[in-house]
Write a protein that holds these residues in place. Structure first.
Motif, PDB file in Angstrom:
ATOM      1  N   GLU A 165      35.626  -8.956  -0.408  1.00  0.00           N
ATOM      2  CA  GLU A 165      34.814  -8.274  -1.218  1.00  0.00           C
ATOM      3  C   GLU A 165      33.635  -8.902  -1.724  1.00  0.00           C
ATOM      4  OE1 GLU A 165      34.645  -4.991  -4.931  1.00  0.00           O
ATOM      5  OE2 GLU A 165      36.323  -6.289  -4.613  1.00  0.00           O
ATOM      6  N   TRP A 223      28.783 -10.269  -0.120  1.00  0.00           N
ATOM      7  CA  TRP A 223      27.662 -10.499  -1.023  1.00  0.00           C
ATOM      8  C   TRP A 223      26.804 -11.880  -0.676  1.00  0.00           C
ATOM      9  CZ3 TRP A 223      30.702  -9.097  -5.980  1.00  0.00           C
ATOM     10  CH2 TRP A 223      31.213  -7.767  -5.858  1.00  0.00           C
ATOM     11  N   LEU A 276      24.155  -2.085   2.439  1.00  0.00           N
ATOM     12  CA  LEU A 276      25.244  -1.735   1.862  1.00  0.00           C
ATOM     13  C   LEU A 276      25.874  -2.587   1.041  1.00  0.00           C
ATOM     14  CD1 LEU A 276      27.453   0.571   2.149  1.00  0.00           C
ATOM     15  CD2 LEU A 276      28.256  -0.794   4.272  1.00  0.00           C
ATOM     16  N   ASP A 318      24.221  -2.898  -2.246  1.00  0.00           N
ATOM     17  CA  ASP A 318      24.574  -1.743  -3.042  1.00  0.00           C
ATOM     18  C   ASP A 318      25.973  -1.674  -3.882  1.00  0.00           C
ATOM     19  OD1 ASP A 318      22.255  -0.271  -2.689  1.00  0.00           O
ATOM     20  OD2 ASP A 318      22.927   1.012  -1.120  1.00  0.00           O
ATOM     21  N   LYS A 319      27.134  -2.096  -2.985  1.00  0.00           N
ATOM     22  CA  LYS A 319      28.281  -2.305  -3.215  1.00  0.00           C
ATOM     23  C   LYS A 319      28.523  -3.542  -4.405  1.00  0.00           C
ATOM     24  CE  LYS A 319      31.269  -1.088   0.914  1.00  0.00           C
ATOM     25  NZ  LYS A 319      31.695  -1.582   1.916  1.00  0.00           N
ATOM     26  N   ARG A 320      27.617  -4.346  -4.241  1.00  0.00           N
ATOM     27  CA  ARG A 320      27.748  -5.249  -5.425  1.00  0.00           C
ATOM     28  C   ARG A 320      27.498  -4.762  -6.775  1.00  0.00           C
ATOM     29  NH1 ARG A 320      24.093 -10.627  -6.452  1.00  0.00           N
ATOM     30  NH2 ARG A 320      25.076 -11.480  -8.339  1.00  0.00           N
ATOM     31  N   LYS A 358      27.683  -1.898  -7.826  1.00  0.00           N
ATOM     32  CA  LYS A 358      28.489  -0.906  -8.514  1.00  0.00           C
ATOM     33  C   LYS A 358      30.088  -1.317  -8.509  1.00  0.00           C
ATOM     34  CE  LYS A 358      25.999   2.991  -5.705  1.00  0.00           C
ATOM     35  NZ  LYS A 358      26.157   3.634  -4.609  1.00  0.00           N
ATOM     36  N   ALA A 359      30.338  -2.786  -8.060  1.00  0.00           N
ATOM     37  CA  ALA A 359      31.707  -3.376  -7.992  1.00  0.00           C
ATOM     38  C   ALA A 359      32.090  -3.431  -9.629  1.00  0.00           C
ATOM     39  CB  ALA A 359      31.486  -4.497  -7.460  1.00  0.00           C
TER      40      ALA A 359
END
Length: 775
Positions: free
Chosen positions: A351, A355, A390, A393-395, A397-398
């Motif tokens: 995960e 990043w 992507l 964006d994931k980072r 919201k993690a």
């Protein structure tokens, strides 16, 4: 639009250079074999960048030890103390002797001074200048490596530190002149280098002038203007790239924009505003190109393509795409080599891995950004853009990043949390009564040699080849032997040796929440010394005690005091790859609270002396003076927050090394550590002058021998250094210690040096008996 790279890691993806250098120093391989490793690394680096699509590939960014030392050798700046050594040894051995010192063929030379490269954890060898300094072309390394690359099929861009920055990186070794006065003497040698490169048909040359990010005097500014006008006058066909990094041009901007250069490199990561400053000034000459350093060369987070493309578009709208280059912010020597080496058997969570970008990936980011901005988009470029969007964006919201309990604890901090109960004078008397130490007390900085055997235990334990019980038994045995050695030697304050630890930051990061680690994320610190910085990805907290077990075990073995050994919050911050989604000051405060918890646990367990190392506090100082106050306010407060919960008779030590303290001595005093140990041996106690001029009130341990050199100092040599210290610092304030930890040394060197150090302290006690009555 072109792609440009300022420099690439020279250690090799698997630290090949480190391993080969250390084999050479131990006489296990020949000079030719070491040179072959260097050549292989260079060719691999050029090939990787070429195949990725970099247009301007650097050469002369490789070094066997340090790029500043390379230039000193190239310019013939070899201190007189090495003259006899140079006659009896090879140029390569002379080079390493200047870097590390040497005891060879009956000759004994000390290493040159070493200090931090601006605000990084990279160390360079400080040039030494005399009033009548002469310069000559002693080495043609830059020309040889350009030709080597050309033979291999790569037309590279040679990189050299500019003459003004080179002089300012050095020190005057006598009074009566300023080193910038040597500009007319050094410039002809630069002309000679440029002529040879021009004869070899060079197109571009990169001149690094990182001092352009600092506050320059008028004399220094005039030197910059003079140098680059003279170069342009003599070599108008060479396309000169003037590179600045780590901060803005600041008040130097107008002067820089008037220079006759082909391209200006801007660090857009550390100074977001300078593109606007340049475009709004109206002073950019119509023929000058801009190299936009938009990919972070000093951190490991993925670039945000959407944000970066907007910035590039602003530049191309104003200048046209033909005048805009895309680049990393600075040389990539501050980044690990290759994220692809982080396989699933490591500790890096997938995960978090998504990043990140290391040097190889940053090169790819530069190329993709250039293609996207040029509208020369392939399917791979489009896929890279979508993947980048992507991941970012994931980072954002993690959930693993945030810890509300930690955030609330930071908010609840009050002023008294960062203040000791009593003033130093009151604490000192209580500590004298409690500790009963002699005059000139002796100690070490913390670590003892980490032998191959000790490192193998740790590796076997991590692989499951040793149980916890077996591993602990081995560490206990090594710790007890080290305690007994210190007792027999006569050291006054002992340490447990840190055999259970890998790196002084990594060890703590492994036990703190909010940190993760790479398997192969090595970067060069100096010479063959490589470090693997932790990655701070989220809010930091301490779930359990980290050092109490081994500190209390060591204390149980001896009636002498054993120091608890911790790394301070600013150093943990500086020597990590830090999250970039909140202010560094907030992250540092979170770390400080975690260290404070450990300090209180150590005190509760009976440890009366606790050392909180902060070698990086000067390193973190912003380059521009107008930004110092903000940084120093939160950095000093973080240290005090970590140290101030203890009782008055608990003695707090801190350690700093390889930094200039003159400008911030009042801030160091404000840290309010009971004892500070500092590196002083390479500078021959020069660093103590600032402490003496300031009338520093607390106790000081000036390092009396250089642990970064294999040479063993004599007792007389250390006595002479202590006498220098005693001439400027009251003797009842002085401690006696090496200048840094002993982790990288061999036991035979360590034992001999510490025996001599204790003897030197005993001699000082006899020479200054009246001082004892003052305690």
């Amino acid at each position: 639009m072109k792609t440009n790279n300022l420099g690439y890691p020279r250690i090799g993806s698997n630290r090949e250079l480190k391993k080969a250098s250390e084999l050479y120093w131990s006489n296990s391989i020949t000079a030719d074999e070491l040179m072959a490793v260097g050549q292989s690394i260079r060719k691999n680096n050029w090939k990787l960048q070429y195949e990725a699509g970099i247009d301007l590939i650097p050469s002369n960014d490789f070094s066997y030890y340090d790029q500043v030392l390379d230039l000193s050798l190239m310019l013939g700046v070899i201190p007189e103390q090495y003259t006899a050594f140079a006659k009896e040894n090879s140029v390569l051995d002379l080079y390493f002797a200047m870097a590390r010192g040497a005891q060879k063929k009956g000759q004994d030379v000390v290493a040159m001074e070493m200090t931090k490269w601006f605000d990084t954890n990279y160390h360079y060898i400080v040039p030494e200048f005399t009033k009548d300094q002469e310069f000559s072309l002693f080495s043609e390394k830059i020309i040889d490596e350009y030709k080597e690359a050309k033979v291999a099929g790569y037309d590279t861009k040679p990189v050299i530190i500019g003459p003004v920055s080179y002089l300012l990186l050095g020190k005057e070794k006598e009074e009566g002149f300023h080193r910038i006065d040597l500009i007319d003497k050094v410039l002809p040698v630069y002309f000679e280098i440029l002529q040879k490169l021009q004869d070899a048909q060079v197109t571009y040359i990169q001149f690094d002038e990182p001092f352009l990010a600092l506050n320059l005097t008028e004399k220094e500014k005039n030197a910059i203007t003079y140098v680059y006008n003279e170069i342009n006058k003599r070599f108008p066909k060479i396309k000169l790239l003037l590179s600045n990094y780590f901060d803005c041009f600041g008040e130097n901007l107008a002067m820089v924009l008037a220079l006759p250069v082909h391209t200006l490199h801007l660090d857009m990561v550390r100074c977001h505003s300078q593109l606007d400053d340049i475009l709004e000034s109206g002073l950019l000459q119509s023929q000058v190109h801009l190299s936009l350093g938009v990919v972070d060369g000093r951190n490991i987070w993925k670039n945000d393509f959407k944000k970066t493309l907007a910035l590039i578009e602003k530049a191309t709208d104003a200048l046209g795409s033909n005048r805009v280059w895309i680049a990393p912010s600075c040389s990539l020597i501050h980044s690990p080599c290759d994220l692809d080496l982080e396989t699933n058997d490591g500790t890096l969570k997938p995960e978090i891995k998504q990043w990140l970008a290391f040097a190889k990936q940053k090169i790819e980011e530069v190329v993709v950004l250039c293609n996207l901005a040029s509208n020369e988009i392939t399917e791979n470029d489009q896929a890279s853009f979508e993947e980048n969007t992507l991941a970012n964006d994931k980072r954002k919201k993690a959930k693993i990043i945030h810890n509300e309990e930690v955030k609330n604890r930071v908010t609840a901090i009050v002023d008294k949390d960062s203040k000791r109960n009593s003033a130093f004078a009151i604490r000192r008397q209580q500590q004298i009564d409690a500790l009963q130490l002699p005059l000139f007390p002796t100690t070490t900085i913390g670590s003892f040699p980490q032998t191959t055997e000790v490192r193998s235990w740790r590796a076997k334990f991590k692989k499951g080849e040793l149980t916890q019980q077996q591993y602990d038994a081995l560490i206990k045995k090594e710790t007890e032997e080290t305690i007994r050695f210190q007792e027999e030697t006569g050291l006054d304050v002992l340490v447990h040796g840190e055999f259970e630890r890998n790196d002084m930051v990594e060890y703590f990061g492994e036990q703190l929440d909010g940190f993760t680690f790479t398997k192969n994320g090595w970067v060069q610190s100096y010479g063959s010394r490589c470090v693997k910085p932790p990655v701070i990805y989220g809010d930091v907290s301490r779930p359990n005690s980290m050092t109490v077990k081994w500190a209390t075990f060591a204390q149980s073995l001896t009636p002498k005091w054993v120091k608890g050994m911790l790394t301070g919050p600013v150093t943990i911050l500086q020597w990590s790859f830090v999250r970039d989604d909140q202010p560094r000051s907030v992250t540092c405060t979170q770390i400080a609270l975690a260290i404070r918890d450990e300090v209180l646990d150590l005190e509760q367990a009976g440890i009366k002396i606790i050392q909180i190392d902060e070698p990086a506090i000067r390193e973190g100082l912003p380059l521009r003076k107008e930004e110092w106050t903000t940084y120093l306010d939160w950095a000093i407060k973080a240290f005090r927050l970590s140290a101030s919960g203890v009782k008055d008779d608990t003695q707090i030590h801190t350690h700093m090394c390889y930094s200039e303290f003159n400008d911030i001595i009042q801030n160091i005093a404000a840290m309010d550590a009971d004892v500070i140990t500092i590196e002083c041996s390479r500078s021959q106690m020069e660093l103590l002058d600032s402490f003496a001029d300031f009338n520093y009130p607390n106790e000081i341990g000036p390092g009396v021998y250089d642990i970064h050199s294999p040479r063993i100092p004599s007792r007389n040599e250390m006595v002479q250094l202590l006498e220098k210290a005693a001439a400027v610092i009251p003797t009842d304030q002085l401690w006696v210690n090496p200048d840094c930890g002993l982790k990288t040394r061999h036991w035979n060197e360590t034992k001999k040096a510490l025996i001599e150090m204790v003897a030197a302290a005993q001699e000082m006690r006899l020479a200054h008996p009246t001082a004892a009555s003052a305690i």
